[in-house]
Design an enzyme around this catalytic site. Sequence first.
Site, mmCIF file in Angstrom:
data_model
loop_
_atom_site.group_PDB
_atom_site.id
_atom_site.type_symbol
_atom_site.label_atom_id
_atom_site.label_comp_id
_atom_site.label_asym_id
_atom_site.label_seq_id
_atom_site.Cartn_x
_atom_site.Cartn_y
_atom_site.Cartn_z
ATOM 1 C CG ASN A 13 -49.497 8.062 21.562
ATOM 2 O OD1 ASN A 13 -49.789 7.497 22.619
ATOM 3 N ND2 ASN A 13 -50.228 8.201 20.492
ATOM 4 C CD1 TRP A 14 -46.805 2.405 24.969
ATOM 5 C CD2 TRP A 14 -47.246 2.203 27.167
ATOM 6 N NE1 TRP A 14 -45.624 1.927 25.516
ATOM 7 C CE2 TRP A 14 -45.861 1.668 27.106
ATOM 8 C CE3 TRP A 14 -47.838 1.998 28.269
ATOM 9 C CZ2 TRP A 14 -45.024 1.069 27.963
ATOM 10 C CZ3 TRP A 14 -46.827 1.660 29.419
ATOM 11 C CH2 TRP A 14 -45.554 0.860 29.041
ATOM 12 C CE LYS A 15 -51.574 5.607 18.759
ATOM 13 N NZ LYS A 15 -52.054 5.273 17.429
ATOM 14 C CG HIS A 99 -52.280 11.329 18.364
ATOM 15 N ND1 HIS A 99 -53.391 10.491 17.679
ATOM 16 C CD2 HIS A 99 -51.191 10.506 18.149
ATOM 17 C CE1 HIS A 99 -52.703 9.561 17.189
ATOM 18 N NE2 HIS A 99 -51.340 9.408 17.447
ATOM 19 C CD GLU A 101 -55.108 7.472 17.636
ATOM 20 O OE1 GLU A 101 -54.826 7.400 18.821
ATOM 21 O OE2 GLU A 101 -54.480 6.661 16.829
ATOM 22 C CD GLU A 171 -48.151 10.371 15.314
ATOM 23 O OE1 GLU A 171 -47.346 9.427 15.476
ATOM 24 O OE2 GLU A 171 -49.406 10.613 15.636
ATOM 25 N N GLY A 177 -51.586 3.147 12.683
ATOM 26 C CA GLY A 177 -52.011 2.056 12.938
ATOM 27 C C GLY A 177 -52.626 0.743 11.623
ATOM 28 C CB SER A 217 -47.209 2.003 10.126
ATOM 29 O OG SER A 217 -48.284 1.813 10.349
HETATM 30 P P1 13P Z 1 -48.659 3.245 14.958
HETATM 31 O O1 13P Z 1 -47.242 3.288 15.174
HETATM 32 O O2 13P Z 1 -49.398 2.291 15.601
HETATM 33 O O3 13P Z 1 -49.237 3.500 13.668
HETATM 34 O O4 13P Z 1 -49.208 4.721 15.571
HETATM 35 C C1 13P Z 1 -48.682 5.850 15.491
HETATM 36 C C2 13P Z 1 -49.210 6.809 16.376
HETATM 37 O O5 13P Z 1 -50.277 7.292 16.327
HETATM 38 C C3 13P Z 1 -48.088 7.419 17.337
HETATM 39 O O6 13P Z 1 -48.785 8.485 17.668
#
Ligand code: 13P
Length: 257
Positions: A13-15, A99, A101, A171, A177, A217
Amino acid sequence: MNRRYRKTIIAGNWKMNKTLTETKAFAEEFKPMLGRPKWCEVVLCVPAVNLQAAIRMFKDSRVSIGAENCHYESSGAFTGEMSPEMLKDIGVKYVIIGHSERRQYYNETDFTVNKKVKAALEAGLRPIVCVGESLEQRELGVTIDLITYQVKCALAGVPAEKMRHVVFAYEPIWAIGTGKTATSAEAQEVCEAIRTVIRKLYGARMARAVTIQYGGSMNPKNAQELLAQPDVDGGLIGGAALKPDQLMDIVNAANQD
Ligand code: 13P
């Protein structure tokens, strides 16, 4: 993982990361590393503006491209939005839905997640449905209750024949993160609970076939132990998926015999 019954999927997931130029550089480095197809499916969920280019870049590889969000209507007066049909039409295969976020910053709720899951399935996309608890919720001891509720909401009205296209991602918000990963036992406990909800709703055969990922993570160091859990069928990876060598190490961990 349990390869006998279900697909292992490693998804990045590149966000909101990587320009078109950076996407090209990633593809050029990552594609030669991949080699021949093995067990696990590899998905890259990239920013909407780079979807078409990414699809072109990975056309001759075994990487599928996913979107990071979609709307729940197929068309209409929704400025700035994209419908599942639009994504499907350009060759997108997966779409991340709900997600944390998006729940946190864009007011997505279990109700909109449900509408998006149904719309994505209707358009022929595979939704990667994200669920997860905050640190406060974990400390209150309501994690399993909350996840059960989130999964039930996401799946309300999803017919059995569409269910095999759904992927879940557990998640924990506190692990995203932060560099703080859930222990393999914590990940297993929640992924197993997700499967239990699916079993109650759709029966044992369906529950056995659904891919349930862990995200938060995940990195080359902890991937193998997380993926060794019987109900953890892959990863949804943020930070580590931005670096070709790290993502490849995770794919290799998932491909181990
Ligand atoms: P990280 O791997 O950077 O913790 O992010 C996880 C995530 O939100 C994947 O959707």
